[in-house]
Design an enzyme around this catalytic site. Structure first.
Site, PDB file in Angstrom:
ATOM      1  N   TRP A  10     -53.856  23.707 -36.784  1.00 27.16           N
ATOM      2  CA  TRP A  10     -54.229  23.837 -37.959  1.00 27.16           C
ATOM      3  C   TRP A  10     -53.834  22.121 -38.649  1.00 27.16           C
ATOM      4  CZ3 TRP A  10     -52.872  28.671 -41.999  1.00 27.16           C
ATOM      5  CH2 TRP A  10     -53.812  29.013 -41.751  1.00 27.16           C
ATOM      6  N   HIS A  94     -48.228  17.218 -28.773  1.00 25.39           N
ATOM      7  CA  HIS A  94     -49.370  17.231 -29.025  1.00 25.39           C
ATOM      8  C   HIS A  94     -49.758  15.888 -28.716  1.00 25.39           C
ATOM      9  CE1 HIS A  94     -53.103  17.034 -31.496  1.00 25.39           C
ATOM     10  NE2 HIS A  94     -53.575  18.441 -31.058  1.00 25.39           N
ATOM     11  N   GLU A  96     -50.830  13.919 -30.860  1.00 24.56           N
ATOM     12  CA  GLU A  96     -50.706  13.181 -32.146  1.00 24.56           C
ATOM     13  C   GLU A  96     -49.855  12.719 -32.682  1.00 24.56           C
ATOM     14  OE1 GLU A  96     -53.715  16.090 -34.370  1.00 24.56           O
ATOM     15  OE2 GLU A  96     -55.216  14.987 -34.039  1.00 24.56           O
ATOM     16  N   GLY A 172     -60.976  15.858 -32.368  1.00 23.69           N
ATOM     17  CA  GLY A 172     -61.322  15.573 -33.406  1.00 23.69           C
ATOM     18  C   GLY A 172     -62.823  13.757 -33.744  1.00 23.69           C
ATOM     19  N   SER A 212     -63.033  19.400 -29.628  1.00 23.65           N
ATOM     20  CA  SER A 212     -64.144  19.824 -30.097  1.00 23.65           C
ATOM     21  C   SER A 212     -64.419  20.778 -29.648  1.00 23.65           C
ATOM     22  CB  SER A 212     -64.353  18.451 -29.821  1.00 23.65           C
ATOM     23  OG  SER A 212     -63.878  17.359 -30.849  1.00 23.65           O
ATOM     24  N   GLY A 233     -59.216  22.641 -32.502  1.00 18.14           N
ATOM     25  CA  GLY A 233     -58.432  21.967 -34.161  1.00 18.14           C
ATOM     26  C   GLY A 233     -59.324  22.072 -35.241  1.00 18.14           C
ATOM     27  N   GLY A 234     -60.386  21.314 -35.391  1.00 16.11           N
ATOM     28  CA  GLY A 234     -60.903  21.926 -37.027  1.00 16.11           C
ATOM     29  C   GLY A 234     -61.523  22.901 -37.077  1.00 16.11           C
TER      30      GLY A 234
HETATM   31  C1  PEP Z   1     -56.431  20.063 -31.194  1.00  9.71           C
HETATM   32  O1  PEP Z   1     -55.565  19.567 -32.893  1.00  9.71           O
HETATM   33  O2  PEP Z   1     -55.503  20.035 -30.764  1.00  9.71           O
HETATM   34  C2  PEP Z   1     -57.742  19.683 -31.346  1.00  9.71           C
HETATM   35  C3  PEP Z   1     -58.234  20.272 -30.027  1.00  9.71           C
HETATM   36  O3  PEP Z   1     -58.328  19.328 -32.464  1.00  9.71           O
HETATM   37  P1  PEP Z   1     -60.180  19.265 -32.440  1.00  9.71           P
HETATM   38  O4  PEP Z   1     -60.928  21.238 -31.956  1.00  9.71           O
HETATM   39  O5  PEP Z   1     -60.458  19.866 -33.479  1.00  9.71           O
HETATM   40  O6  PEP Z   1     -60.709  18.898 -31.726  1.00  9.71           O
END
Ligand code: PEP
Length: 248
Positions: A10, A94, A96, A172, A212, A233-234
């Site tokens: 999240w 991660h 980020e 993302g 994604s 993620g999203g």
């Molecule tokens: C993530 O946050 O690990 C991720 C893969 O994000 P998203 O699916 O939004 O690309």
């Protein structure tokens, strides 16, 4: 046999009411049989999710942790604190965290080692950035991250770790790696683990793809033989989208 594992991250989204709303809906949709799932939520929502998901088979994970048990580390959270909450998993490394918060291969390794001494299972993220891929160095980068993350960890502990291959350029951004690109890198990760340990150990480790992942591309990715799951993620913020991915 590796059981598929679809995890939701999240990030820094959802207040308490939104987290409760998600949990109430998602537990009516998830009929955990042959796919494992978990939500990696911000710290304030962890206790609520542990309570809501009790007895459902849906796991709860934190997004980060400190490797020391306690100390003068203002703003940090320890593994015993997460254990007390009943958290099942914790993300480590991660992109980020690596990009914005100074996470290094060394701290990733320390966190993995500390988590493996606890009741919380680690999920470690690796992945190259765009310039590394454009330079054709992606396999060297990712296998280097794997070697550093698992350095000094015994085979019987390594089996408990989930690896998420997340190319930074696909997180993302709406850009997904092709299923073949994801498969090739997951295969390279398994070969790296087999060289560090042995084939039997490497064959037991769950390797996810992340970047994604959406309801409409999940099944193509999950069809790949070396991909055992997804880190989402999203699309994990919406219970209806997330359950579609879980039910790939
Ligand atoms: C993530 O946050 O690990 C991720 C893969 O994000 P998203 O699916 O939004 O690309």
């Amino acid at each position: 046999m590796r059981i598929p594992f679809i995890a939701g991250n999240w990030k820094m989204y959802k207040d308490m009411a939104q987290a409760r709303g998600f949990a109430l809906k998602f537990k009516t949709l998830y009929h955990g049989t042959d796919v494992k799932t978990a939500i990696f939520a911000p710290y304030p929502q962890l206790a609520l999710l542990v309570e809501e998901f009790k007895g459902t088979g849906i796991g709860v994970g934190a997004q980060n942790v400190h490797f020391e048990k306690e100390g003068a580390f203002t703003g940090e959270v320890s593994i015993p604190m997460l254990e007390e909450l009943g958290v099942d998993y914790c993300l480590v490394g991660h992109s980020e965290r690596r990009q914005y918060f100074g996470e290094t291969d060394e701290t990733v390794n320390l966190k993995l080692k500390a988590l493996l001494q606890s009741s919380i299972l680690p999920l470690v993220c690796v992945g190259e950035n765009l310039s590394e891929r454009e330079a054709g160095k992606e396999k060297d980068i990712v296998s280097g991250q794997i070697k550093a993350a698992f350095s000094g960890i015994a085979g019987e502990d390594a089996e408990k770790v989930t690896v998420a291959y997340e190319p930074v350029w696909a997180i993302g951004t709406g850009k997904t790696a092709t299923a073949q690109q994801a498969q090739d890198m997951c295969e390279c990760i398994r070969q790296t683990l087999a060289a560090m340990y042995d084939e039997e150990t490497a064959d037991k480790i769950i390797i996810q793809y992340g970047g994604s992942v959406k309801p409409d591309n999940a099944s193509e990715i999950m069809d790949m033989p070396e991909i055992d799951g997804a880190l989402v993620g999203g699309a994990s913020l919406d219970p209806l989208k997330f359950i579609e991915i879980v039910n790939f």
